[in-house]
Design an enzyme around this catalytic site. Structure first.
Site, mmCIF file in Angstrom:
data_model
loop_
_atom_site.group_PDB
_atom_site.id
_atom_site.type_symbol
_atom_site.label_atom_id
_atom_site.label_comp_id
_atom_site.label_asym_id
_atom_site.label_seq_id
_atom_site.Cartn_x
_atom_site.Cartn_y
_atom_site.Cartn_z
ATOM 1 N N VAL A 179 0.854 -1.185 0.000
ATOM 2 C CA VAL A 179 0.000 0.000 0.000
ATOM 3 C C VAL A 179 0.896 1.245 0.000
ATOM 4 O O VAL A 179 1.614 1.485 0.964
ATOM 5 C CB VAL A 179 -0.949 -0.013 1.214
ATOM 6 C CG1 VAL A 179 -1.735 1.283 1.299
ATOM 7 C CG2 VAL A 179 -1.901 -1.205 1.114
ATOM 8 N N VAL A 180 0.881 1.980 -1.109
ATOM 9 C CA VAL A 180 1.802 3.119 -1.262
ATOM 10 C C VAL A 180 1.054 4.384 -1.696
ATOM 11 O O VAL A 180 -0.049 4.305 -2.239
ATOM 12 C CB VAL A 180 2.914 2.804 -2.294
ATOM 13 C CG1 VAL A 180 3.755 1.634 -1.826
ATOM 14 C CG2 VAL A 180 2.330 2.521 -3.675
ATOM 15 N N ASP A 218 -2.730 5.016 -3.637
ATOM 16 C CA ASP A 218 -3.766 5.913 -3.124
ATOM 17 C C ASP A 218 -4.417 6.668 -4.291
ATOM 18 O O ASP A 218 -3.719 7.268 -5.112
ATOM 19 C CB ASP A 218 -3.116 6.907 -2.148
ATOM 20 C CG ASP A 218 -4.153 7.596 -1.275
ATOM 21 O OD1 ASP A 218 -5.268 7.875 -1.778
ATOM 22 O OD2 ASP A 218 -3.851 7.833 -0.101
ATOM 23 N N ASN A 266 -6.168 3.481 27.041
ATOM 24 C CA ASN A 266 -6.209 4.713 26.228
ATOM 25 C C ASN A 266 -6.541 4.475 24.762
ATOM 26 O O ASN A 266 -6.629 5.411 23.977
ATOM 27 C CB ASN A 266 -4.890 5.484 26.367
ATOM 28 C CG ASN A 266 -3.712 4.721 25.761
ATOM 29 O OD1 ASN A 266 -3.847 3.548 25.379
ATOM 30 N ND2 ASN A 266 -2.573 5.380 25.673
ATOM 31 N N LYS A 267 -6.728 3.224 24.364
ATOM 32 C CA LYS A 267 -7.092 2.969 22.963
ATOM 33 C C LYS A 267 -8.571 2.613 22.807
ATOM 34 O O LYS A 267 -9.072 2.518 21.695
ATOM 35 C CB LYS A 267 -6.229 1.843 22.385
ATOM 36 C CG LYS A 267 -4.819 2.315 22.045
ATOM 37 C CD LYS A 267 -4.072 1.292 21.226
ATOM 38 C CE LYS A 267 -2.684 1.826 20.845
ATOM 39 N NZ LYS A 267 -1.819 0.768 20.332
ATOM 40 N N ARG A 283 -11.432 4.194 20.634
ATOM 41 C CA ARG A 283 -11.395 4.017 19.183
ATOM 42 C C ARG A 283 -12.614 3.277 18.631
ATOM 43 O O ARG A 283 -12.962 3.441 17.470
ATOM 44 C CB ARG A 283 -10.135 3.248 18.785
ATOM 45 C CG ARG A 283 -8.873 4.024 19.091
ATOM 46 C CD ARG A 283 -7.649 3.209 18.757
ATOM 47 N NE ARG A 283 -6.456 4.038 18.787
ATOM 48 C CZ ARG A 283 -5.320 3.725 18.187
ATOM 49 N NH1 ARG A 283 -5.233 2.602 17.518
ATOM 50 N NH2 ARG A 283 -4.274 4.519 18.250
ATOM 51 N N GLU A 297 -5.584 -1.151 13.306
ATOM 52 C CA GLU A 297 -4.783 -1.522 14.471
ATOM 53 C C GLU A 297 -5.524 -2.414 15.475
ATOM 54 O O GLU A 297 -5.015 -2.656 16.566
ATOM 55 C CB GLU A 297 -4.228 -0.266 15.149
ATOM 56 C CG GLU A 297 -3.209 0.422 14.253
ATOM 57 C CD GLU A 297 -2.480 1.577 14.901
ATOM 58 O OE1 GLU A 297 -1.570 2.113 14.237
ATOM 59 O OE2 GLU A 297 -2.813 1.963 16.037
ATOM 60 N N LYS A 356 10.455 2.408 10.056
ATOM 61 C CA LYS A 356 10.413 3.047 8.763
ATOM 62 C C LYS A 356 11.802 3.291 8.218
ATOM 63 O O LYS A 356 12.736 3.510 9.006
ATOM 64 C CB LYS A 356 9.765 4.451 8.870
ATOM 65 C CG LYS A 356 8.423 4.501 9.537
ATOM 66 C CD LYS A 356 7.916 5.946 9.574
ATOM 67 C CE LYS A 356 6.510 6.119 10.042
ATOM 68 N NZ LYS A 356 5.412 5.460 9.473
#
Ligand SMILES: *[C@@H]1O[C@H](CO)[C@@H](O)[C@H](O)[C@H]1NC(C)=O
Ligand SMILES: *[C@@H]1O[C@H](CO)[C@@H](O)[C@H](O)[C@H]1NC(C)=O
Ligand SMILES: *[C@@H]1O[C@H](CO)[C@@H](O)[C@H](O)[C@H]1NC(C)=O
Length: 438
Positions: free
Chosen positions: A139-140, A166, A261-262, A265, A330, A411
């Site tokens: 996925v770019v 995209d 804390n997630k 979502r 996620e 990355k």
């Protein structure tokens, strides 16, 4: 008597001449076959078991790093060499300009030249790899050079690669990707392209579009690995095959109890405008009693897992429910990975929780976890720079990176540290030809 001997002599010289010629021909033929490294089984496989073949192909296909740095020393963790290379990164004048969309459109007009100049390995390196195809979803959205270097580093002719570009990326980027992809039978652009909004469902949909196309391809891949433009492999294709086989039909990904804390979502309905926005509307709990586990977007999954995502009503219901949550990439895969009826899944019990460090899918350095490993930190400080709290690796991270079991790390960026990428390229290419692992 003499006449007879003379005749014999003549016969002998004749024989010697014949023998000699045969010997010379044999030597030539032997030399020729020793460099004819193709295995005869209908496919393009190069036999690297003889030193002559390895040397011959490595001479034209090596990716030796440019400049003064010694990658061997850097990878061994020689801090003097690392420091000198990191200092070079700071000298703006010495920085290489990265290749543009136009450069690639031009170069890929002639595919034979493109593959030669960019040194693609267009044959399988042994029968075991040839018989074990891997599927990739890529996925770019920009930075064509990073995409092309990633593709080159994971390319092998038996694998199959789906590239999701995209929808809102610039036209020239789309053209450049399509130009590159058109040079390979086993690389294609996804049949449906999403406009990807950060942290929204569209990020998952991009992978799903590729997954569907990959299931429909005729290649009988065993595992799927998804990647993005800032990933780079830490292993050769042969090592990946070995790792995937050792997973024994299980998937591998981060999947842990979600931190407090997630939880926001998936408690509220989110709306996607230009960006993703929270609303006051409460969401119902997940359908069919699916328990939420927290993970990341990057996974290593079996073909049966991917098939079940599309073919079981439970998975479909769960995905429908997740479409208006924050960053479903996620938690979606990591939750499905713990559902008992999903192929390749593992039990929900906490003993089966897997951190990103223990899964093989992706190695990431989080800024808030960096520190002194002697005092309990999982890893030392990033030697590149950070983006969104994630390390963009520098040359000084290579020694550590290459000691980990992960297939990929995230990355990398040639504008932040091109030396790190070059040394990885050199190292992996050398290992592909010279390290016997199977
Ligand atoms: C690496 O490739 C270049 C050509 O691109 C060649 O000149 C060089 O000799 C090769 N190096 C090795 C170690 O084979
Ligand atoms: C790079 O470093 C290694 C290990 O110290 C050494 O063996 C090798 O000769 C060096 N290579 C070059 C080109 O200097
Ligand atoms: C994949 O194949 C199925 C059935 O063969 C078909 O219904 C579906 O539309 C195909 N999907 C894509 C994306 O081509």
């Amino acid at each position: 008597m003499f006449g007879f001997l003379k005749k014999m002599w003549r016969i002998n010289t004749g024989l010697c001449l014949v023998c000699g010629s045969i010997l010379i021909l044999l030597t030539i033929a032997l030399r020729f076959t020793s460099l004819n490294c193709y295995q005869r089984d209908g496919r393009e496989i190069i036999d690297l078991t003889t030193a002559d073949c390895r040397d011959y192909y490595y001479k034209t296909l090596n990716l030796s790093a440019s400049g003064k740095k010694n990658c061997t020393k850097i990878i061994e963790g020689d801090w003097d060499e690392v420091r000198q290379t990191l200092i070079e990164n700071l000298e703006v004048k010495k920085r290489r300009v990265v290749a543009s969309d136009k450069d690639y459109i031009e170069l890929a007009k002639d595919c034979a030249t493109f593959k030669t100049v960019r040194k693609y390995i267009t044959f399988s390196l042994n029968t075991e790899e040839a018989n074990y195809p891997i599927a990739y979803s890529m996925v770019v959205h920009g930075d064509i050079e990073s995409f092309e270097r990633l593709l080159r580093s994971i390319y092998s002719p038996q694998n199959i690669y789906c590239v999701h570009v995209d929808a809102k990326s610039p036209d020239t980027f789309h053209q450049a990707v399509r130009a590159i992809v058109s040079c390979f039978d086993n690389v294609f652009v996804a049949s449906k392209l999403e406009s990807v909004v950060y942290a929204s469902w569209s990020r998952v949909q991009a992978d799903l579009n590729c997954m569907e196309d990959l299931l429909n391809s005729t290649v009988q891949w065993k595992y799927l690995i998804n990647t993005c433009g800032t990933d780079f492999p830490l292993k050769t294709n042969a090592e990946m095959v070995k790792t995937l086989k050792s997973l024994n039909g299980k998937s591998s990904m981060e999947s842990e109890a979600p931190p407090a804390n997630k939880k926001f979502r998936w408690l509220n309905h989110f709306e996607i405008k230009k960006r993703i926005e929270k609303t006051d509307i409460k969401k119902s709990p997940p359908p069919v009693n699916i328990k939420i586990f927290s993970g990341n977007a990057y996974i290593v999954v079996t073909r049966d897992f991917v098939r079940a995502v599309f073919e079981t009503s439970f998975a479909k219901e769960f995905m429908e429910w997740a479409k208006d949550t924050y960053s479903p990439d996620e938690f979606l895969w990591s939750s499905l990975h713990r559902v008992p009826w999903m192929p390749g899944s593992v039990p929900q019990h906490i003993k089966f929780d897997t951190s990103d460090m223990n899964a093989v899918a992706r190695l990431v350095k989080w800024r808030f976890l960096e520190g002194d490993p002697q005092h309990g930190a999982p890893y030392s400080s990033c030697t590149g720079m950070h983006r969104r709290d994630v390390c963009i690796y520098g040359t000084g991270d290579l020694h550590w990176l290459l000691q980990q079991h992960h297939l990929f790390a995230n990355k990398f960026n040639p504008k932040v540290d091109d030396h790190a990428l070059q040394c990885l390229e050199e190292h992996l290419r050398f290992k592909s030809f010279y390290r016997k692992i199977m």
